[in-house]
Scaffold this active site. Structure first.
Site, PDB file in Angstrom:
ATOM      1  N   GLY A  26      -4.648  10.425  -0.939  1.00  0.00           N
ATOM      2  CA  GLY A  26      -3.346  10.218  -0.324  1.00  0.00           C
ATOM      3  C   GLY A  26      -2.247  10.374  -1.355  1.00  0.00           C
ATOM      4  N   GLY A  29       5.586   8.011  -2.544  1.00  0.00           N
ATOM      5  CA  GLY A  29       6.796   8.244  -3.319  1.00  0.00           C
ATOM      6  C   GLY A  29       6.598   8.157  -4.810  1.00  0.00           C
ATOM      7  N   VAL A  33      -2.968   9.711  -5.166  1.00  0.00           N
ATOM      8  CA  VAL A  33      -4.205   8.977  -5.367  1.00  0.00           C
ATOM      9  C   VAL A  33      -5.379   9.931  -5.166  1.00  0.00           C
ATOM     10  CG1 VAL A  33      -5.594   6.997  -4.680  1.00  0.00           C
ATOM     11  CG2 VAL A  33      -3.105   6.881  -4.518  1.00  0.00           C
ATOM     12  N   LYS A  47      -4.733   6.863  -9.700  1.00  0.00           N
ATOM     13  CA  LYS A  47      -3.354   7.012  -9.241  1.00  0.00           C
ATOM     14  C   LYS A  47      -2.549   7.687 -10.343  1.00  0.00           C
ATOM     15  CE  LYS A  47      -4.024   2.799  -6.685  1.00  0.00           C
ATOM     16  NZ  LYS A  47      -3.666   1.385  -6.509  1.00  0.00           N
ATOM     17  N   ASP A 141       3.883  -5.967  -1.800  1.00  0.00           N
ATOM     18  CA  ASP A 141       3.702  -4.962  -0.752  1.00  0.00           C
ATOM     19  C   ASP A 141       2.356  -5.157  -0.061  1.00  0.00           C
ATOM     20  OD1 ASP A 141       4.616  -2.890   0.805  1.00  0.00           O
ATOM     21  OD2 ASP A 141       3.833  -1.323  -0.493  1.00  0.00           O
TER      22      ASP A 141
END
Length: 759
Positions: A26, A29, A33, A47, A141
């Site tokens: 994926g 911003g 990954v 990442k 988050d």
């Protein structure tokens, strides 16, 4: 690091840090990954940070710190960091790959979770948050796409990068990290003061989603979703007891009212294997007026007057959800603009421009000529002053500098005198930034000692420094010409000198005696640095008088310290007091000497500049009486005395103010500005000024810690900007700051950083 273009076959994707890339999982911003494989065959999730952030030095500082902190998180319900390189051309971090769908995918495909599944999920997430919080992190988050549903329990991911990306608040004013439906009210209202309680709020929203398939805050736009989070009651239709009582406490608007992870763990353990869904109420009549979000919501336009103040409305009609004006009044933080649409992707970071009614005051200095809350409309400045910026570097002749990283300037009559990494002692005109003279060939990486009586006192290395001679010299320079008047050997690279009422106090080259020199260079007196406790001594000047602080142990933190006083005229020594092993002088308050005391001596060598303080010590210079002042909440960082209070500045930008008299914490502010200098107090404006290593300036209100203003970071500060400690001082009201190899000056009422370079 080797990477192939996007869209190629997995076999040809390349590698990162020695990890073979298998697939792309994926992107978002902040980065991409990848699924990767180590040489041992172990699978990891790598990442890779996008190039624009890799070029941002402040982002790298934060990312580096967060990687180090994330390595400490090793609980059963987190995906641990196994490798990272925050200093790579493109920083990256590898975490253990956890096969399984995300919680959002699970709920979308299989529907809401049942009682036993919810209990397992809740307990696992609470344990994960406990481990994250114990490592000094706040996730910020926590949402369904950041929870992996593994066979043996949930895993929380992205706890390492989530706080690192919050660095964007440093470089773009008003940017905020998070996903609105799962953010806490304080993330919108006071994002720099977010604590672990914010994650508990997010967990409450996440559990509602897992139990019902719907979000407790859900409007048509991120703007209105944020408004609901801040002001309205959550929609908990379909959540049955006892889960309902748990999530209601988690979703309290007041962070202090939410349960901690230990209490939350006890409550979740009581969840039964099956939960009855709460009855969904019949639809209620809606107010005929347009309402954003759901029925009964109070629109922002209804609670804001033309000037941004609040206005009474008729929102409390009795036909809505019970979230009328009363709830809004208790904690109003009104969103006023939306900077961009939110992207929910692999890394899913929502970026919003937010302003609250309490956040408007920091902007007041930025308006041209606007007055501050204290002081005059315009700053008192040197005659002919204009904003300026000057590069201090010059070829050092190939001689290695002293590794002290304490570049900075001191104030003269109409100029500043600077010394440090890559540059020699330099006199700079305080009004124009023009270089008036440079002295010597050896950059010192240490600030000048002082200026007085037409002389500038500084340090210098001997002529044979390149051959390994590291004995430092104290030199006196003519303030008008920069020519050396005299020089004296004073000890190794750590030897210090301080101005006192009759001359300069330092330590001898043999470190066995204190020595005082007159302005002519003549020796005034010597005094033994032996008994009591003279194996490790440093000179001090307190209240203009000469003192010394000595330890009887080779380890300066292994034995009590002796504070000794010297007669300024002949050096006669007298013992004043015995202090704790980790005592360090801060200054004078109310006629008494103030010292800080570290909480754990073993931490001194492990985390320089990020120490933990156990207390303060006040010493009566006349009687020698010592009074210990404990600190109930030991702050971490580096302590400085300014305007009668102690300010402890942490490397990550947290500033704590402590009463020098009682030890009581006055305020604490998470500025999110990395690498701050010690503060300087402005009596004109009642503010504390800071600089950071990237040229950013920050002003905090002395009484409350509220941010008054901040400036942007600066480019091209020289090779030492990532290493040197920044500093600033005031010349009248003009701010003069050093960052990297650059000195610059701004006015505090219009503090935009200058771009032009002086002479």
């Amino acid at each position: 690091m080797s990477l192939s273009p996007e869209g190629t076959d997995a076999e040809s994707m390349g590698s990162i840090g020695g990890y073979e890339l298998i697939d792309r999982l994926g992107s978002g911003g902040m980065g991409v990954v990848y699924l990767a494989r180590a040489a041992s065959g172990r699978q990891v999730a790598v990442k890779l940070i996008h190039a624009p952030y890799a070029r941002d030095e402040e982002f790298r500082v934060r990312f580096r710190q967060e990687v180090a902190a994330a390595r400490r998180v090793s609980g059963a319900f987190t995906a641990p960091v196994v490798d990272a390189d925050p200093d790579a051309e493109q920083p990256w971090m590898a975490t253990l790959y956890v096969p399984g769908r995300t919680l959002s995918e699970t709920v979308t495909k299989e529907g809401p979770l049942g009682g036993r599944e919810l209990r397992t999920l809740g307990l696992g997430l609470v344990e994960a948050l406990r481990d994250i919080h114990q490592a000094g992190l706040v996730h910020r988050d926590l949402k369904p796409s950041n929870v992996l549903m593994a066979e043996d329990g949930p895993r929380v991911i992205d706890f390492g990068i989530s706080r690192a990306t919050d660095n964007q608040a440093l470089t773009v004013t008003g940017r905020l990290i998070g996903t609105p439906p799962f953010m806490s009210p304080e993330q919108f209202a006071t994002p720099r003061d977010v604590t672990a309680a914010s994650d508990v709020f997010s967990l409450g929203s996440l559990l509602v989603y897992a139990a019902t398939g719907t979000r407790p805050f859900n409007a048509d736009s991120p703007y209105m979703t944020g408004y609901q989070v801040m002001h309205e009651a959550p929609v908990l239709d379909g959540v049955g007891e006892p889960l309902l009582s748990i999530v209601e406490r988690c979703l309290d608007k007041d962070p202090a009212a939410r349960p901690g992870t230990a209490e939350l763990h006890r409550m979740l353990r009581t969840l039964p294997d099956s939960l009855e869904a709460a009855a969904v109420p019949e639809p209620r009549p809606q107010d005929p007026r347009p309402r954003p979000g759901r029925p009964g919501a109070v629109a922002p336009t209804q609670v804001m007057g033309e000037s941004g103040g609040t206005a009474a409305t008729g929102a409390g009609t009795g036909t809505g959800t019970g979230t009328g004006t009363g709830r809004v009044r208790r904690g109003r933080r009104v969103l006023v603009s939306l900077a961009a649409a939110l992207a929910v992707t692999g890394l899913s970071l929502a970026t919003m421009r937010l302003v609250s009614d309490s956040d408007t005051t920091p902007q007041r200095h930025k308006d041209s000529g606007s007055p501050t809350a204290r002081g005059p409309r315009a700053a008192a400045l040197p005659a002919g002053w204009e904003p300026w910026r000057t590069d201090l570097t010059r070829d050092s002749g190939g001689i290695d500098p002293i590794s002290y990283a304490e570049s900075g300037c001191l104030r003269g009559r109409d100029a500043v005198y600077c010394a440090g990494s890559g540059f020699t002692v330099t006199k700079v005109d305080a009004a124009s930034g023009r270089t008036l003279w440079r002295s010597g060939t050896n950059p010192q990486e240490v600030r000048p000692v002082g200026a007085r009586g037409g002389l500038v006192y500084a340090y210098s290395l001997p002529d044979d420094a390149a051959a390994g001679n590291r004995i430092r010299k104290l030199v006196a320079l003519d303030a008008g010409t920069g020519k050396q008047r005299w020089a004296r050997r004073i000890g190794d690279v750590d030897a210090e000198a301080h101005l006192f009422s009759r001359g300069v106090l330092t330590i001898s080259a043999s470190t066995t005696e204190f020595v005082a020199y007159a302005s002519s260079g003549a020796e005034l007196w010597r005094s033994s640095a032996s008994a009591p406790g003279g194996k490790s001594c440093v000179p001090l000047v307190l209240g203009g008088a000469p003192y010394g602080l000595c330890s009887s142990d080779d380890d300066p933190y292994g034995a009590p310290m002796s504070l000794v006083r010297f007669d300024a005229s002949d050096g006669t020594r007298s013992d004043v007091a015995t202090l704790p092993p980790t005592a360090e002088a801060l200054g004078v308050v109310g006629g008494q000497f103030l010292f800080s005391v570290l909480e754990d001596p073993n931490k001194v060598a492990q985390s320089v500049g990020d120490w933990s303080y156990a207390g303060l010590v006040r010493v009566n210079p006349d009687s020698g009486a010592v009074k210990e002042v404990p600190l109930a909440e030991p702050p971490r960082g580096s302590a400085t005395l300014a305007d009668g209070a102690v300010y402890v500045v942490r490397q990550d930008g947290v500033v704590t103010a402590v009463s020098a008299t009682t030890g009581k914490q006055l305020w604490r502010r998470a500025t999110e500005v990395e690498g701050l200098s010690v503060p300087v107090f402005s009596a004109t404006y009642g503010d504390l000024y800071f600089a950071n290593r990237y040229g950013r300036l920050l002003a905090l209100d002395r009484d409350t810690g509220a941010e008054r203003w901040r400036t942007s970071s600066m480019d091209d500060l020289g090779d030492s900007s990532g290493d040197n400690t920044p500093s600033l001082l005031l010349v009248e009201d003009a701010i003069v700051a050093v960052a990297g190899d650059t000195v610059f000056s701004v006015r505090p009422d219009r503090p935009a950083t200058p771009s032009a370079t002086g002479g």
